[in-house]
Scaffold this motif. Structure first.
Motif, PDB file in Angstrom:
ATOM      1  N   GLN A 220      -3.532  99.019  17.649  1.00 13.52           N
ATOM      2  CA  GLN A 220      -2.466  99.260  16.681  1.00 13.52           C
ATOM      3  C   GLN A 220      -2.885 100.277  15.624  1.00 13.52           C
ATOM      4  O   GLN A 220      -2.070 101.113  15.202  1.00 13.52           O
ATOM      5  CB  GLN A 220      -2.049  97.949  16.033  1.00 13.52           C
ATOM      6  N   GLN A 221      -4.134 100.237  15.208  1.00 11.13           N
ATOM      7  CA  GLN A 221      -4.619 101.253  14.263  1.00 11.13           C
ATOM      8  C   GLN A 221      -4.578 102.646  14.877  1.00 11.13           C
ATOM      9  O   GLN A 221      -4.167 103.610  14.228  1.00 11.13           O
ATOM     10  CB  GLN A 221      -6.056 100.916  13.833  1.00 11.13           C
ATOM     11  N   THR A 224      -0.981 103.893  15.127  1.00  8.17           N
ATOM     12  CA  THR A 224      -0.494 104.355  13.824  1.00  8.17           C
ATOM     13  C   THR A 224      -0.978 105.774  13.549  1.00  8.17           C
ATOM     14  O   THR A 224      -0.206 106.631  13.081  1.00  8.17           O
ATOM     15  CB  THR A 224      -0.958 103.408  12.713  1.00  8.17           C
ATOM     16  N   TRP A 227       0.903 108.179  15.979  1.00  7.24           N
ATOM     17  CA  TRP A 227       2.304 108.347  15.585  1.00  7.24           C
ATOM     18  C   TRP A 227       2.418 109.319  14.403  1.00  7.24           C
ATOM     19  O   TRP A 227       3.372 110.097  14.317  1.00  7.24           O
ATOM     20  CB  TRP A 227       2.908 107.001  15.234  1.00  7.24           C
TER      21      TRP A 227
END
Length: 332
Positions: A220-221, A224, A227
């Protein structure tokens, strides 16, 4: 009859549907003969066009007078995505069908009524939403270079060579990048978002364990960062891991180089701001809906020539050009 032969899962079912719709008597063998015969006519025309396109490009004699008739020309923005899917070919085994999908691209501004509720609220409410439509396809049992010739012709037919805001979203495969860069070098190359994140999940699960909170947190890091367009941060994070272990799959060991060599094609924040698509769902949908329903059937598979004929006809059918293609075949 040809429409039934392309739409139904088998020629026998196509014949049954034709009899119910028209009251006429026809056999599955007759539907097969007509449908595949039409497909051979289409493929012959496409091969002739591919040779001519390789020789002269969009214009044969006079600049701005195109020799290839435009069909549903793309406007200000268009996208090209390419991929492969497998079918069974008699005496050859499973072979890759290479597919290209061309699409019109348009963006929906914030609060546009066609945006889904989730796109009008939350973190993405201020970002434009990209929609793709008016798809057309080409598909065949080709090597990469032959596929490139047919991809080029379909691009000329849609006017992709003159689209001001052109993009090409793909899975990062080297052969796709080579072919597309040769045909349409001005198109913005973009690595499909889901393929990028799949590489991250492969690394996270290999290093921290499948389904663990540590793997989820690490991925998830990185998502992020990705993105936001901070691809170099993702590369640094990957290089801090010990990914050279022999028990890791190739995709994990090669992940740092995969991202480092594609930084220019992963600037997702810039791409979204400029209204580019970042997903290759159109060609993945083509594999599932254009090729597989008709070409993946139980049994021994297709003879090579018949498979290529069917793929040619399916491309025209799903591009909304069946009537036009019949006219071309009749006038040949």
């Amino acid at each position: 009859m040809t429409r039934c032969g392309l739409r139904e899962p088998s020629f026998e079912q196509a014949a049954e549907g034709y009899r119910e719709a028209t009251g006429g008597q026809v056999s599955g063998a007759s539907v097969r003969r007509v449908t595949q015969g039409f497909g051979r006519e289409v493929r012959t025309r496409q091969e002739r066009e591919a040779v001519q396109a390789a020789e002269v490009g969009p214009f044969e004699e006079v600049p701005q007078e195109r020799w290839l008739e435009l069909q549903a020309p793309l406007g200000e923005a268009g996208n090209l995505s390419s991929d492969g899917t497998m079918i069974l070919v008699r005496e050859e085994g499973w072979k890759e069908v290479k597919v290209a999908a061309f699409s019109q691209v348009h963006t929906l501004p914030p609060q546009h009524p066609d945006r889904r509720k989730a796109q009008r609220e939350g973190g993405r409410q201020r970002e434009p939403v990209v929609r793709l439509s008016a798809h057309s396809y080409c598909a065949g049992l080709w090597d990469a270079d032959t596929f490139g010739q047919h991809q080029y012709v379909e691009g000329l037919r849609r006017g992709f060579d003159r689209v001001p805001h052109a993009s090409s979203v793909n899975d990062g495969a080297v052969w796709i990048a080579r072919v597309t860069d040769t045909n349409f070098p001005y198109a913005q190359r973009i690595v499909d978002w889901s393929h990028s994140t799949q590489h991250l999940w492969a690394v996270g699960q290999a290093v921290y364990g499948e389904g663990t909170p540590q793997a989820t947190s690490w991925v998830q890091q990185r998502e992020t960062e990705l993105w936001a367009g901070a691809v170099q941060d993702v590369v640094h994070a990957l290089r801090r891991l010990d990914l050279e272990r022999e028990d890791y799959p190739d995709a994990v060991r090669q992940a740092p180089q995969y991202f480092a060599s594609r930084i220019a094609s992963m600037r997702y924040a810039d791409f979204r701001a400029q209204g580019y698509p970042i997903g290759s769902g159109t060609v993945e949908s083509a594999a599932r809906n254009v090729v597989q329903p008709r070409m993946r059937r139980p049994g021994r598979g297709w003879q090579h020539a018949n498979a290529n004929a069917m793929l040619a006809a399916l491309g025209e059918f799903h591009s909304g050009r069946l009537h036009w293609a019949w006219q071309q075949a009749a006038s040949a």
